[in-house]
Design a protein around this motif. Structure first.
Motif, PDB file in Angstrom:
ATOM      1  N   ILE A  20       0.850  -1.204   0.000  1.00  0.00           N
ATOM      2  CA  ILE A  20       0.000   0.000   0.000  1.00  0.00           C
ATOM      3  C   ILE A  20       0.880   1.246   0.000  1.00  0.00           C
ATOM      4  O   ILE A  20       1.669   1.466   0.926  1.00  0.00           O
ATOM      5  N   PRO A  21       0.754   2.071  -1.049  1.00  0.00           N
ATOM      6  CA  PRO A  21       1.558   3.293  -1.087  1.00  0.00           C
ATOM      7  C   PRO A  21       1.125   4.288  -0.018  1.00  0.00           C
ATOM      8  O   PRO A  21      -0.072   4.457   0.235  1.00  0.00           O
ATOM      9  N   VAL A  22       2.104   4.930   0.597  1.00  0.00           N
ATOM     10  CA  VAL A  22       1.829   5.974   1.600  1.00  0.00           C
ATOM     11  C   VAL A  22       2.561   7.222   1.134  1.00  0.00           C
ATOM     12  O   VAL A  22       3.774   7.196   0.950  1.00  0.00           O
ATOM     13  N   SER A  23       1.822   8.308   0.897  1.00  0.00           N
ATOM     14  CA  SER A  23       2.516   9.501   0.393  1.00  0.00           C
ATOM     15  C   SER A  23       2.058  10.764   1.106  1.00  0.00           C
ATOM     16  O   SER A  23       0.978  10.825   1.695  1.00  0.00           O
ATOM     17  N   PHE A  24       2.911  11.750   1.021  1.00  0.00           N
ATOM     18  CA  PHE A  24       2.663  13.023   1.709  1.00  0.00           C
ATOM     19  C   PHE A  24       1.640  13.867   0.918  1.00  0.00           C
ATOM     20  O   PHE A  24       1.816  14.085  -0.293  1.00  0.00           O
ATOM     21  N   LEU A  25       0.604  14.304   1.559  1.00  0.00           N
ATOM     22  CA  LEU A  25      -0.445  15.178   1.012  1.00  0.00           C
ATOM     23  C   LEU A  25      -1.273  14.590  -0.127  1.00  0.00           C
ATOM     24  O   LEU A  25      -2.488  14.485  -0.012  1.00  0.00           O
ATOM     25  N   VAL A  26      -0.648  14.271  -1.252  1.00  0.00           N
ATOM     26  CA  VAL A  26      -1.442  13.731  -2.374  1.00  0.00           C
ATOM     27  C   VAL A  26      -0.786  12.463  -2.920  1.00  0.00           C
ATOM     28  O   VAL A  26       0.426  12.294  -2.816  1.00  0.00           O
ATOM     29  N   TYR A  37      -0.745  11.311   4.103  1.00  0.00           N
ATOM     30  CA  TYR A  37      -0.601  11.863   5.460  1.00  0.00           C
ATOM     31  C   TYR A  37      -0.211  13.329   5.381  1.00  0.00           C
ATOM     32  O   TYR A  37       0.337  13.789   4.371  1.00  0.00           O
ATOM     33  N   GLN A  38      -0.534  14.052   6.422  1.00  0.00           N
ATOM     34  CA  GLN A  38      -0.144  15.457   6.506  1.00  0.00           C
ATOM     35  C   GLN A  38      -0.274  15.962   7.937  1.00  0.00           C
ATOM     36  O   GLN A  38      -1.088  15.446   8.707  1.00  0.00           O
ATOM     37  N   GLN A  39       0.522  16.967   8.248  1.00  0.00           N
ATOM     38  CA  GLN A  39       0.394  17.576   9.568  1.00  0.00           C
ATOM     39  C   GLN A  39      -0.849  18.457   9.550  1.00  0.00           C
ATOM     40  O   GLN A  39      -1.064  19.199   8.577  1.00  0.00           O
ATOM     41  N   ILE A  40      -1.668  18.355  10.582  1.00  0.00           N
ATOM     42  CA  ILE A  40      -2.894  19.147  10.632  1.00  0.00           C
ATOM     43  C   ILE A  40      -2.709  20.401  11.461  1.00  0.00           C
ATOM     44  O   ILE A  40      -3.079  21.486  11.075  1.00  0.00           O
ATOM     45  N   ILE A  52       8.151  27.928  24.567  1.00  0.00           N
ATOM     46  CA  ILE A  52       7.549  26.599  24.483  1.00  0.00           C
ATOM     47  C   ILE A  52       8.666  25.560  24.559  1.00  0.00           C
ATOM     48  O   ILE A  52       9.627  25.605  23.790  1.00  0.00           O
ATOM     49  N   VAL A  53       8.526  24.665  25.522  1.00  0.00           N
ATOM     50  CA  VAL A  53       9.551  23.646  25.714  1.00  0.00           C
ATOM     51  C   VAL A  53       9.188  22.372  24.949  1.00  0.00           C
ATOM     52  O   VAL A  53      10.038  21.698  24.389  1.00  0.00           O
ATOM     53  N   ALA A  54       7.897  22.069  24.964  1.00  0.00           N
ATOM     54  CA  ALA A  54       7.443  20.875  24.243  1.00  0.00           C
ATOM     55  C   ALA A  54       6.128  21.175  23.556  1.00  0.00           C
ATOM     56  O   ALA A  54       5.345  22.005  24.034  1.00  0.00           O
ATOM     57  N   TYR A  55       5.904  20.564  22.441  1.00  0.00           N
ATOM     58  CA  TYR A  55       4.637  20.747  21.735  1.00  0.00           C
ATOM     59  C   TYR A  55       4.193  19.430  21.122  1.00  0.00           C
ATOM     60  O   TYR A  55       4.958  18.461  21.084  1.00  0.00           O
ATOM     61  N   VAL A  56       2.932  19.412  20.697  1.00  0.00           N
ATOM     62  CA  VAL A  56       2.381  18.189  20.129  1.00  0.00           C
ATOM     63  C   VAL A  56       2.057  18.429  18.663  1.00  0.00           C
ATOM     64  O   VAL A  56       1.396  19.411  18.323  1.00  0.00           O
ATOM     65  N   ASP A  57       2.544  17.552  17.815  1.00  0.00           N
ATOM     66  CA  ASP A  57       2.217  17.596  16.397  1.00  0.00           C
ATOM     67  C   ASP A  57       1.071  16.620  16.136  1.00  0.00           C
ATOM     68  O   ASP A  57       1.127  15.482  16.615  1.00  0.00           O
ATOM     69  N   TYR A  58       0.061  17.089  15.411  1.00  0.00           N
ATOM     70  CA  TYR A  58      -1.058  16.208  15.064  1.00  0.00           C
ATOM     71  C   TYR A  58      -0.993  15.877  13.577  1.00  0.00           C
ATOM     72  O   TYR A  58      -0.879  16.792  12.744  1.00  0.00           O
ATOM     73  N   TYR A  59      -1.056  14.614  13.271  1.00  0.00           N
ATOM     74  CA  TYR A  59      -0.990  14.167  11.878  1.00  0.00           C
ATOM     75  C   TYR A  59      -2.247  13.392  11.494  1.00  0.00           C
ATOM     76  O   TYR A  59      -2.718  12.548  12.251  1.00  0.00           O
ATOM     77  N   ASP A  60      -2.754  13.689  10.305  1.00  0.00           N
ATOM     78  CA  ASP A  60      -3.852  12.907   9.732  1.00  0.00           C
ATOM     79  C   ASP A  60      -3.285  11.854   8.798  1.00  0.00           C
ATOM     80  O   ASP A  60      -2.387  12.155   7.993  1.00  0.00           O
ATOM     81  N   PHE A  61      -3.822  10.662   8.887  1.00  0.00           N
ATOM     82  CA  PHE A  61      -3.515   9.596   7.917  1.00  0.00           C
ATOM     83  C   PHE A  61      -4.836   9.236   7.251  1.00  0.00           C
ATOM     84  O   PHE A  61      -5.752   8.757   7.913  1.00  0.00           O
ATOM     85  N   ASP A  62      -4.942   9.533   5.953  1.00  0.00           N
ATOM     86  CA  ASP A  62      -6.187   9.302   5.227  1.00  0.00           C
ATOM     87  C   ASP A  62      -6.085   8.020   4.417  1.00  0.00           C
ATOM     88  O   ASP A  62      -5.229   7.898   3.546  1.00  0.00           O
ATOM     89  N   HIS A 105     -13.332   6.248   2.550  1.00  0.00           N
ATOM     90  CA  HIS A 105     -12.331   7.170   3.080  1.00  0.00           C
ATOM     91  C   HIS A 105     -12.438   7.193   4.597  1.00  0.00           C
ATOM     92  O   HIS A 105     -13.521   7.336   5.138  1.00  0.00           O
ATOM     93  N   LYS A 106     -11.303   7.037   5.243  1.00  0.00           N
ATOM     94  CA  LYS A 106     -11.290   7.163   6.705  1.00  0.00           C
ATOM     95  C   LYS A 106     -10.034   7.912   7.126  1.00  0.00           C
ATOM     96  O   LYS A 106      -8.949   7.657   6.602  1.00  0.00           O
ATOM     97  N   THR A 107     -10.201   8.845   8.042  1.00  0.00           N
ATOM     98  CA  THR A 107      -9.062   9.621   8.544  1.00  0.00           C
ATOM     99  C   THR A 107      -8.719   9.175   9.958  1.00  0.00           C
ATOM    100  O   THR A 107      -9.585   9.140  10.831  1.00  0.00           O
ATOM    101  N   LEU A 108      -7.459   8.835  10.162  1.00  0.00           N
ATOM    102  CA  LEU A 108      -6.976   8.514  11.512  1.00  0.00           C
ATOM    103  C   LEU A 108      -6.032   9.627  11.930  1.00  0.00           C
ATOM    104  O   LEU A 108      -5.152  10.014  11.159  1.00  0.00           O
ATOM    105  N   ASN A 109      -6.232  10.136  13.123  1.00  0.00           N
ATOM    106  CA  ASN A 109      -5.378  11.218  13.594  1.00  0.00           C
ATOM    107  C   ASN A 109      -4.470  10.715  14.718  1.00  0.00           C
ATOM    108  O   ASN A 109      -4.922   9.990  15.607  1.00  0.00           O
ATOM    109  N   PHE A 110      -3.225  11.114  14.657  1.00  0.00           N
ATOM    110  CA  PHE A 110      -2.241  10.690  15.656  1.00  0.00           C
ATOM    111  C   PHE A 110      -1.454  11.898  16.163  1.00  0.00           C
ATOM    112  O   PHE A 110      -1.222  12.858  15.419  1.00  0.00           O
TER     113      PHE A 110
END
Lengths: 116, 147
Positions: A20-26, A37-40, A52-62, A105-110
């Motif tokens: 299964i191919p996994v690619s950035f944005l398109v 996948y992309q950063q949301i 800011i010492v620490a932050y959280v990045d949220y990524y969508d995997f479609d 289509h299903k979006t998983l967020n991490f």
């Protein structure tokens, strides 16, 4: 940096014997099952000394598929969990179907915590 | 045998009664305050196409309500119902379900001409919501519950 990590995690991503191919944005290839996948967004997690010492990045995997995609969902969750990501159920989507293209289509967020 | 008897001052007992009797109002007001923060942020984050569209008329805060399963008190921010789209090339306006349109923008589609434009999920800033809820908690409890 996170993108490199994701690319590494999903090198030769195979579910039920199917690559299964996994690619950035398109995705511009010809496979009918693929993941993008992309950063949301990012959110501050810890601050100190007016910074800011620490932050959280949220990524969508479609996941886009014309067939059953449940095992892909489970494979993505398991792979990302093993690599320090946390699944965010409330930021993930329900199940969608696009009648005009025939895609499910299903979006998983991490989330992943990072230091500044 | 030594005995010790302590009585709580009347004022403290009255304060406890006041808090206990007003929990629904306090929690309801807190969720409303948090939801108002999200409402303002969603409004600021909506895609440009939304701004002059009737879809904005479907955006609202729900009433405060209790979920029967866990007695949780909630206020929702929602796009609810249907709206008339802008006129198409034939000048015709269509009726569209607002939540479906929001989902399409929020999560995108397989067609590249409809890339995702997340505006709803990123409007939930935990720190801002908690701050508003704690301020509401303090004011609704008359200063008795502070942080």
């Amino acid at each position: 940096m996170i993108n490199e990590l994701i690319e590494r995690i999903f090198t030769d991503f195979t579910v039920d014997g199917k690559s299964i191919p996994v690619s950035f944005l398109v995705y511009n290839g010809k496979a009918t099952t693929y993941v993008t996948y992309q950063q949301i967004h990012a959110d501050d997690a810890l601050g100190a000394d007016d910074d800011i010492v620490a932050y959280v990045d949220y990524y969508d995997f479609d996941i886009y598929s014309k067939g059953n995609y449940i095992s892909i969902v489970e494979a993505i969750k398991s792979l990302l969990k093993a690599n320090g990501f946390t699944w965010q159920p409330i930021k993930s989507s329900g199940d969608f179907y696009e009648p005009d293209t025939g895609y499910y289509h299903k979006t998983l967020n991490f989330a992943i915590e990072r230091s500044n | 045998m030594a005995k010790f008897k302590m009585e709580l001052p009347d004022q403290i007992l009255k304060d406890f009664e006041r808090i206990y009797g007003g929990t629904d109002k306090i929690f309801g007001g807190m969720t409303k305050a948090g939801a108002e923060v999200v409402y303002t942020r969603v409004k600021a984050n909506v895609p440009a196409a939304f701004r002059d569209s009737d879809i904005m008329k479907t955006m609202r805060l729900s009433k405060q309500y209790k979920t029967p399963t866990d007695d949780g008190i909630n206020t929702q921010v929602m796009f609810d119902g249907y709206f008339y789209t802008k006129p198409d090339k034939y000048g015709k306006r269509h009726i569209a379900p607002a939540p479906l349109v929001c989902n399409m923008f929020e999560y995108g589609s397989s067609k590249h001409k409809y890339p995702k434009h997340p505006f709803f999920r990123k409007s939930f800033n935990k720190a801002a919501i908690e701050k508003a809820m704690l301020e509401a908690q303090k004011s609704l409890s008359g200063g008795l519950l502070d942080d």
